[in-house]
Design an enzyme around this catalytic site. Structure first.
Site, PDB file in Angstrom:
ATOM      1  N   LYS A 104     -19.807  18.402  22.098  1.00  0.00           N
ATOM      2  CA  LYS A 104     -20.103  16.908  22.777  1.00  0.00           C
ATOM      3  C   LYS A 104     -18.309  16.063  22.365  1.00  0.00           C
ATOM      4  O   LYS A 104     -18.635  15.755  20.767  1.00  0.00           O
ATOM      5  CB  LYS A 104     -21.535  16.391  21.785  1.00  0.00           C
ATOM      6  CG  LYS A 104     -21.764  15.161  21.402  1.00  0.00           C
ATOM      7  CD  LYS A 104     -22.969  15.220  21.066  1.00  0.00           C
ATOM      8  CE  LYS A 104     -23.326  13.306  20.584  1.00  0.00           C
ATOM      9  NZ  LYS A 104     -23.945  12.894  21.917  1.00  0.00           N
TER      10      LYS A 104
HETATM   11  N1  PMP Z   1     -27.003  14.022  27.397  1.00  0.00           N
HETATM   12  C1  PMP Z   1     -25.392  13.611  26.846  1.00  0.00           C
HETATM   13  C2  PMP Z   1     -24.555  13.885  27.545  1.00  0.00           C
HETATM   14  C3  PMP Z   1     -25.681  13.216  25.929  1.00  0.00           C
HETATM   15  O1  PMP Z   1     -24.674  12.503  25.182  1.00  0.00           O
HETATM   16  C4  PMP Z   1     -26.892  13.568  24.785  1.00  0.00           C
HETATM   17  C5  PMP Z   1     -27.335  12.363  23.302  1.00  0.00           C
HETATM   18  N2  PMP Z   1     -26.761  14.058  22.271  1.00  0.00           N
HETATM   19  C6  PMP Z   1     -28.162  14.418  25.348  1.00  0.00           C
HETATM   20  C7  PMP Z   1     -27.764  14.379  26.408  1.00  0.00           C
HETATM   21  C8  PMP Z   1     -28.893  14.282  24.654  1.00  0.00           C
HETATM   22  O2  PMP Z   1     -29.037  15.600  23.513  1.00  0.00           O
HETATM   23  P1  PMP Z   1     -30.177  15.627  21.798  1.00  0.00           P
HETATM   24  O3  PMP Z   1     -31.349  15.686  22.587  1.00  0.00           O
HETATM   25  O4  PMP Z   1     -28.707  16.638  21.229  1.00  0.00           O
HETATM   26  O5  PMP Z   1     -29.582  13.897  21.474  1.00  0.00           O
END
Ligand code: PMP
Length: 305
Positions: free
Chosen positions: A158
Site C-alpha cells: 500500500k
Molecule cells: N484496494 C485499494 C486500492 C485500496 O486502497 C484499499 C483500501 N486500503 C482496498 C483495496 C481495501 O483494503 P482494506 O480493506 O484493507 O481497507
C-alpha cells in the site's frame, strides 16, 4: 485538514496537530516512495476500538519491506501509536492514517541515508459515500485507466505512489457522473475500485478477483471469512466486466468504504439495482462485528484505552 486542534503522533511523540509539518524537500513528496495504512476505530461498549489493528500494522510493515524501507519502530510501537492517536484526541470513532515516508536528507533517485519518518493521525470520518449509498448502492463505470501491472509497481504494497492511478480513475468516474471507478488489470479482467476490493454474487456463489493486481484488502479477508462462516461459497477467479453486468449483486469492500453495494456498472443495472440480500447480510454482520455487537472474532477488536 492541517488547521485544527488535536495531536498527531510523529516519530515517537504526540505533537500539536498544527505543528506536525515537513520540509518541502521531503523526499516522498517528490517521488511518492512511501507506505501507508487506512484503519478504522469504531464506537463499542468498551469505548473506541480499532478493527483488525494487528493486520493493518502487519501490512504496513510488509509494504515497507517490499519497498526496502526500514521502519525505525517496532510493530508494538506502531500499534500503540494508533491507539494513542485515537485516545488522545478523545475520538469515539475514527479513521486512522499511519504513514512512513523519507525525509529531506537528500534529493534525486539515488539519494541514500534518507531518514524514515512515521506519522499516525486520527480523525472522525463518517460513511465514505454517505448513508444512502449503503442501502441504495453506487453507480460506477469501467475506468479508462488500467490498474497497475504487477511488474510496474508493487501491488502488494500500500504505497503512496500507487494512488496516482487511483486518483486518475476516481476523478474520471466522478467527472462522468459516477461515484466510483472499476479498474481492469492489464489483461482486461476486473481488478478493483480506486480504493476498494470488488465482489459479486451470481447464483448464490460469491466471486472476487484473485490477488494479483488488487490490494490484499483486510476488509476483503474479513468478508470472505464471514461469508464462508455463513455457508456461502466464495471463489477467487478472473472476472470480466460483462460478468458483472449480469451478476445478481455486486459490492465493494474497504476500510473507508466498508461494505458498499454497487447499483450499476457502465449504465447497466446490476440485479435489482440496489443492495442485494447477500450484500445486506454481510454488511450487517460487518457493522455488528466492527462495533463488537456480534462476538464473531472478538479478538479483531482492540480498545484504545
Ligand atoms: N484496494 C485499494 C486500492 C485500496 O486502497 C484499499 C483500501 N486500503 C482496498 C483495496 C481495501 O483494503 P482494506 O480493506 O484493507 O481497507
Amino acid at each position: 485538514m492541517s488547521d485544527r486542534d488535536g495531536l498527531i503522533w510523529l516519530d515517537g511523540e504526540l505533537v500539536d496537530w498544527r505543528e506536525a509539518k515537513v520540509h518541502v524537500l521531503t523526499h516522498t513528496l517528490h517521488y511518492g516512495m512511501g507506505v501507508f495504512e487506512g484503519v478504522r476505530a469504531y464506537e463499542t461498549a468498551q469505548g473506541a476500538a480499532i478493527f483488525r489493528l494487528q493486520e493493518h500494522t502487519d501490512r504496513l510493515f510488509n509494504s515497507a519491506h517490499i519497498l526496502n524501507m526500514k521502519l525505525p519502530f517496532s510493530k508494538a510501537e506502531i500499534n500503540e501509536a494508533q491507539r494513542a492517536a485515537v485516545r488522545e484526541n478523545n475520538l469515539k470513532s475514527a479513521y486512522i492514517r499511519p504513514m512512513a515516508f523519507y525525509g529531506s536528507e537528500g534529493m534525486g533517485l539515488r539519494a541514500e541515508n534518507l531518514k524514515v519518518h512515521v506519522m499516525v493521525a486520527a480523525w472522525e470520518w463518517p460513511a465514505y459515500m454517505g448513508e444512502e449509498a449503503k442501502t441504495q448502492g453506487i453507480k460506477i463505470r469501467t475506468s479508462s485507466f488500467t490498474r497497475h501491472h504487477v511488474n510496474i509497481t508493487m501491488c502488494k504494497a500500500k504505497a503512496n505512489g500507487n494512488y496516482m492511478n487511483s486518483m486518475l480513475a476516481l476523478r474520471e468516474a466522478l467527472d462522468s457522473g459516477c461515484e466510483e471507478a472499476l479498474l481492469l488489470d492489464n489483461e482486461g479482467y476486473v481488478a478493483e475500485g480506486s480504493g476498494e476490493n470488488f465482489f459479486m454474487v451470481t447464483n448464490g456463489v460469491m466471486y472476487t478477483p484473485e490477488l494479483t493486481s488488487c490490494l490484499d484488502g483486510i476488509t476483503r479477508r474479513t468478508i470472505m471469512e464471514m461469508a464462508r462462516a455463513r455457508g456461502i461459497e466464495v471463489r477467487e477467479k478472473r472476472i470480466t466486466r460483462d460478468e458483472v453486468y449480469i451478476a445478481d449483486e455486486a459490492f465493494f469492500t474497504g476500510t473507508a468504504a466498508e461494505v458498499l453495494p454497487i447499483r450499476s456498472l457502465d449504465g447497466r443495472i446490476i440485479g435489482e439495482g440496489r443492495r442485494g440480500p447477500v450484500t445486506e447480510m454481510l454488511q450487517t454482520m460487518y457493522f455488528d462485528t466492527v462495533t463488537a455487537k456480534d462476538p464473531f472474532n472478538a479478538e479483531w477488536v482492540t480498545p484504545v484505552k
